[in-house]
Write a protein that holds these residues in place. Structure first.
Motif, PDB file in Angstrom:
ATOM      1  N   LYS A 114       0.831  -1.208   0.000  1.00  0.00           N
ATOM      2  CA  LYS A 114       0.000   0.000   0.000  1.00  0.00           C
ATOM      3  C   LYS A 114       0.868   1.262   0.000  1.00  0.00           C
ATOM      4  O   LYS A 114       0.572   2.233  -0.687  1.00  0.00           O
ATOM      5  CB  LYS A 114      -0.925  -0.002   1.218  1.00  0.00           C
ATOM      6  N   GLU A 119      -2.185  -1.648  -5.997  1.00  0.00           N
ATOM      7  CA  GLU A 119      -3.490  -2.153  -5.579  1.00  0.00           C
ATOM      8  C   GLU A 119      -3.790  -3.542  -6.142  1.00  0.00           C
ATOM      9  O   GLU A 119      -4.567  -4.286  -5.560  1.00  0.00           O
ATOM     10  CB  GLU A 119      -4.598  -1.190  -6.017  1.00  0.00           C
ATOM     11  N   ARG A 120      -3.202  -3.876  -7.273  1.00  0.00           N
ATOM     12  CA  ARG A 120      -3.477  -5.156  -7.950  1.00  0.00           C
ATOM     13  C   ARG A 120      -2.209  -6.000  -7.903  1.00  0.00           C
ATOM     14  O   ARG A 120      -1.204  -5.667  -8.546  1.00  0.00           O
ATOM     15  CB  ARG A 120      -3.917  -4.894  -9.397  1.00  0.00           C
ATOM     16  N   THR A 140      -7.500  -8.490   1.052  1.00  0.00           N
ATOM     17  CA  THR A 140      -8.612  -7.762   0.430  1.00  0.00           C
ATOM     18  C   THR A 140      -9.445  -7.012   1.462  1.00  0.00           C
ATOM     19  O   THR A 140      -9.698  -5.811   1.319  1.00  0.00           O
ATOM     20  CB  THR A 140      -9.504  -8.747  -0.351  1.00  0.00           C
ATOM     21  N   ASP A 141      -9.862  -7.710   2.517  1.00  0.00           N
ATOM     22  CA  ASP A 141     -10.786  -7.118   3.477  1.00  0.00           C
ATOM     23  C   ASP A 141     -10.134  -6.031   4.326  1.00  0.00           C
ATOM     24  O   ASP A 141     -10.750  -4.999   4.607  1.00  0.00           O
ATOM     25  CB  ASP A 141     -11.363  -8.203   4.395  1.00  0.00           C
ATOM     26  N   LYS A 142      -8.897  -6.246   4.744  1.00  0.00           N
ATOM     27  CA  LYS A 142      -8.239  -5.301   5.640  1.00  0.00           C
ATOM     28  C   LYS A 142      -7.502  -4.190   4.899  1.00  0.00           C
ATOM     29  O   LYS A 142      -7.410  -3.063   5.396  1.00  0.00           O
ATOM     30  CB  LYS A 142      -7.264  -6.044   6.554  1.00  0.00           C
ATOM     31  N   TYR A 143      -7.011  -4.520   3.676  1.00  0.00           N
ATOM     32  CA  TYR A 143      -6.155  -3.556   2.980  1.00  0.00           C
ATOM     33  C   TYR A 143      -6.679  -3.139   1.611  1.00  0.00           C
ATOM     34  O   TYR A 143      -6.080  -2.280   0.959  1.00  0.00           O
ATOM     35  CB  TYR A 143      -4.741  -4.126   2.833  1.00  0.00           C
ATOM     36  N   GLY A 144      -7.774  -3.738   1.157  1.00  0.00           N
ATOM     37  CA  GLY A 144      -8.373  -3.338  -0.105  1.00  0.00           C
ATOM     38  C   GLY A 144      -7.578  -3.723  -1.338  1.00  0.00           C
ATOM     39  O   GLY A 144      -7.745  -3.125  -2.406  1.00  0.00           O
ATOM     40  N   ASN A 146      -6.477  -5.992  -4.553  1.00  0.00           N
ATOM     41  CA  ASN A 146      -7.040  -6.902  -5.544  1.00  0.00           C
ATOM     42  C   ASN A 146      -5.995  -7.977  -5.808  1.00  0.00           C
ATOM     43  O   ASN A 146      -4.925  -7.687  -6.347  1.00  0.00           O
ATOM     44  CB  ASN A 146      -7.367  -6.122  -6.820  1.00  0.00           C
TER      45      ASN A 146
END
Length: 234
Positions: A114, A119-120, A140-144, A146
């Motif tokens: 991050k 992001e991907r 995914t859930d904690k850091y967004g 992909n």
């Protein structure tokens, strides 16, 4: 005085040796002179662990990890690392059964990704790590993030090389070439960076094997342990 780092190792000892090296090198670099880390390691027999993994006996494996964690806590560890990505499948259960913090391997990795603005990301690891949600879901859930994983055939290659070669200390040029091709296919699908999501992969894959940045979970986890031991990072 630095905090005592507790390490659940032996999965495999090839990567646990790298944890020990990186932690102590980093501590010496940070403190100077001949300083090293205060640490405890409980090392399991990976022959037994590997059989239970492939049998899908996660209940027994969870009990093994809880036992190892509690031994380290009784021994005086101030916080704990599980020195493998796959066995973070039971990280929550382990954390619930000890009173010292558990430093999750996915967190320092995701934080670095991050901070770098990606992001991907592509994920390489054991089939358990690539296919089950305990690791991808946290990213995914904690850091967004992909998270992309290789296709079925490529996942099988990645997994087999880990268990047939890397955990036994075998580092083959043919396998490095195979991983290089798999990384290239993830990049073609849009991966901006690659997570080396098995602690042995760093023995095989180097930055020159990828056209995008590599995030090595072994190194990032070990360095995060030093930060914690020095009183930083929680």
């Amino acid at each position: 005085m630095t905090k005592i780092i507790g390490l659940i190792g032996g999965m495999s000892w090839e990567s646990s040796a790298q944890y020990y090296r990186i932690i102590n090198q980093e501590m010496r670099e940070r403190l100077g002179g001949v300083h090293s880390a205060r640490s405890l390691m409980f090392s399991v027999d990976f022959g037994e662990i590997e059989k239970l993994q492939h049998k899908g006996d996660w209940a027994t494996l969870t009990a093994e990890m809880i036992d190892a964690a509690q031994r380290l806590e009784r021994g005086g560890a101030d916080f704990l690392l599980i020195c493998t990505n796959t066995m973070h499948r039971m990280a929550d259960e382990v954390a619930e059964r000890i009173s010292i913090p558990l430093l999750h391997i996915a967190d320092p990795t995701a934080e670095e990704i991050k901070a770098a603005g990606y992001e991907r990301v592509g994920l390489l690891g054991t089939a358990f790590t690539m296919e089950q949600d305990f690791y991808k879901g946290r990213l995914t859930d904690k850091y967004g993030l992909n998270v992309l994983v290789p296709n079925d055939a490529d996942r099988a290659v990645v997994h087999d090389i880990i268990y047939r070669e890397l955990v036994a200390g075998q580092v083959l040029s043919t396998s490095r070439a195979a991983y290089r091709d798999i990384i290239a296919r993830l990049v073609e699908r849009g991966a901006q960076a690659i997570i080396l999501g098995c602690t042995e992969i760093m023995l095989l894959v180097q930055p020159e094997d990828s056209s995008v940045p590599l995030f090595d979970t072994t190194t990032l986890h070990a360095k995060a342990a030093v930060e914690r031991a020095l009183g930083n990072g929680g």
